[in-house]
Design an enzyme around this catalytic site. Structure first.
Site, PDB file in Angstrom:
ATOM      1  CD  GLU A   5     -11.041   4.569  37.661  1.00 52.83           C
ATOM      2  OE1 GLU A   5     -11.396   4.679  38.857  1.00 52.83           O
ATOM      3  OE2 GLU A   5     -11.530   3.753  36.875  1.00 52.83           O
ATOM      4  CG  HIS A  22       3.277  14.040  32.658  1.00 49.90           C
ATOM      5  ND1 HIS A  22       4.560  13.870  32.175  1.00 49.90           N
ATOM      6  CD2 HIS A  22       2.472  13.559  31.677  1.00 49.90           C
ATOM      7  CE1 HIS A  22       4.525  13.331  30.979  1.00 49.90           C
ATOM      8  NE2 HIS A  22       3.262  13.123  30.648  1.00 49.90           N
ATOM      9  CG  ASP A  70       7.405  14.163  34.063  1.00 50.88           C
ATOM     10  OD1 ASP A  70       6.513  13.971  34.913  1.00 50.88           O
ATOM     11  OD2 ASP A  70       7.193  14.118  32.837  1.00 50.88           O
ATOM     12  CB  SER A  87       3.830  10.392  28.778  1.00 53.02           C
ATOM     13  OG  SER A  87       3.836  11.544  27.983  1.00 53.02           O
ATOM     14  N   GLY A 103      25.353  26.525  46.852  1.00 56.63           N
ATOM     15  CA  GLY A 103      25.070  27.546  47.859  1.00 56.63           C
ATOM     16  C   GLY A 103      25.451  28.939  47.386  1.00 56.63           C
TER      17      GLY A 103
END
Length: 489
Positions: free
Chosen positions: A91, A139, A169, A243, A302
């Site tokens: 929510e 996500h 993710d 997902s 680097g």
């Protein structure tokens, strides 16, 4: 009138019909039909065995054995695994915008609420039953104000957010529940194209669902819009809501965390057999770092680099147009310690082919600080192998660490999803109100593309560009799709 006996054929036919009706009463229509066909066969035909109750087909069910071979089934494995895959419900409070802005009188007159609750669904995987640790996608839980987890047995518990890594993710949660079941982790580095896998999740909120397929590719790293990538590609259906769910092998071990599906017409257009999962080894590494310190640390060589194009390949005597050519080596970096030079072309890292500069950056972002890396290099047309340990890439820098005129600003690495859209530079994470940086017009969310010291691609480059304090500090900034310059005073 001559009387004769009744014809034998009709009497015989009647007897056969009577027997068929008797069989119908005893065994049902199927057996009766079989009996009728048997009795109607010519005498010369091979006699069939008599029908008995044991030979009558039962309900339509797959046999356990076919030609002496047991029928394969995923059911025993899934019985163990399904309790470890959960549904994730989030929510988020979202402000309701109106044409009249924040006018409280207008809102009161028309009963327009100031905010609404946005809900979303996803999946998660229990990876530690004792501690209640659940892996999911960043996500799925990003910006959520509340997260609830529904277990396979129907229990619903509130989840505690432990941390996440947007660039891979991966997110980690903890749930306070007893009698949990966890999925054991496989070594995802051993996964091969053609291995069978099963995707488990909660697509479209319809409930726990299982799809199967094969691994169609490993090490995918060219998806637009995603962060650091090392995806498992599968044709097992991964739909919206899957997902954060589990990708398991036939032993019921976790090989990946489902994260995305690909369809040029959008995810709602259906599955076309291109689903992607984060390898279990990578997800587990992120989990351990989040548990240890709440942040993910990454290694870096680097250097700055660019793609090898046809012109560069010809000039450097390369046989193919592939690799990342070094354009800058920062002082004190891992590359400097290893002796890398401007003009060196990196063709592979730890045996992994490097196609271009983005692939090299992606490789570095998936390595831990101090990781040992073996680079295959071409220098002046000759092969060379370089071994080095990576240094830790900075995650954020305070403006005062760079230049007094940047006091009050905090800079962070540009999200990898933005880099894959073609951006390069650093992100202005925040600017303190009334600070020196704020007075010069710098704002949180700006992307700094270059400075008086030149262009750069990351925080290491930004710091190096300001190592020699410029007399005038000018920043080229991208804000809301438009770029401009700011004179920092």
């Amino acid at each position: 009138m001559q009387h004769s006996s009744p014809p034998t054929a009709p009497r015989s036919s009647a007897r056969r019909t009577l027997l068929a009706l008797t069989a119908a009463a005893a065994f049902g229509g199927f057996a009766a039909t079989g009996m009728q066909l048997m009795l109607d066969r010519p005498a010369a035909a091979e006699p069939a065995p008599p029908a008995t109750a044991a030979t009558v087909p039962a309900a339509a069910a797959l046999p356990n054995v076919v030609n002496g071979t047991p029928m394969p089934s995923l059911a025993p494995m899934l019985k163990r695994v399904l309790p470890a895959v959960v549904s994730v419900n989030t929510e988020q409070r979202v402000r309701v915008n109106t044409p009249f802005g924040d006018d409280p009188v207008f809102r009161r007159m028309f009963g327009i609420p100031e905010e609404r609750i946005a809900r979303s669904l996803g999946s998660g995987v229990i990876v530690d039953a004792q501690r209640g640790l659940v892996l999911t996608n960043n996500h799925v839980v990003e910006n959520a104000d509340a997260v609830q987890v529904q277990l396979a047995d129907g229990r619903t518990v509130k989840a505690e957010f432990l941390g996440s890594d947007p660039d891979t993710d991966v997110a980690l949660m903890r749930i306070p529940a007893q009698n949990l079941v966890a999925i054991p982790l496989a070594n995802s580095d051993q996964l091969q194209i053609g291995d069978f896998v099963v995707a488990i999740g909660n697509p479209f909120g319809v409930g726990q669902t299982v799809t199967s397929g094969i691994v169609s590719a490993v090490g995918r790293n060219n998806l637009p819009g995603a962060g650091y990538q090392n995806f498992i590609q599968t044709d097992a259906s991964i739909n919206p809501g899957n997902s954060g769910g589990a990708l398991v092998n036939l032993n019921g071990e976790l090989v990946g965390i489902n994260t995305a599906s690909f369809n040029p017409r959008g995810s709602m257009a259906g599955n076309i057999g291109l689903g992607f999962a984060i390898p279990a080894n990578l997800a587990n590494s992120i989990k351990n770092q989040l548990l240890a310190g709440g942040v993910v640390r990454r290694g870096t060589l680097g250097i700055d680099s660019q793609d090898v194009d046809a012109r560069i390949a010809k000039g450097l005597g390369l046989a193919e147009t592939r690799g990342a050519v070094v354009t800058r080596v920062y002082p004190g970096s891992a590359a400097a310690d290893a002796g890398l030079r401007v003009g060196d072309v990196i063709l592979s890292a730890n045996g992994q082919a490097i196609a271009n500069a983005e692939a090299l950056r992606n490789f570095q972002g998936l390595q831990a600080p101090n990781a040992r890396v073996v680079l295959d290099v071409r220098r002046e047309g000759k092969p060379l192998q370089v071994t080095t340990g990576l240094h830790e890439a900075p995650k954020a820098l305070a403006g005062t660490q760079l230049d007094p005129r940047l006091a009050g600003a905090s800079f962070a690495e540009l999200p990898e999803s933005l880099r894959r859209q073609g951006l390069s530079g650093v992100l202005v994470e925040s600017v303190a109100r009334g600070s020196r940086a704020a007075q010069s017009g710098l704002r949180g969310g700006d992307v700094v593309l270059a400075s008086s010291g030149g262009e750069f691609s990351d925080l290491t480059g930004f710091r190096a560009a300001l190592q020699d304090t410029p007399e005038q500090l000018v920043l080229r900034v991208l804000r809301g799709g438009a770029s401009g310059t700011l004179l920092m005073r």
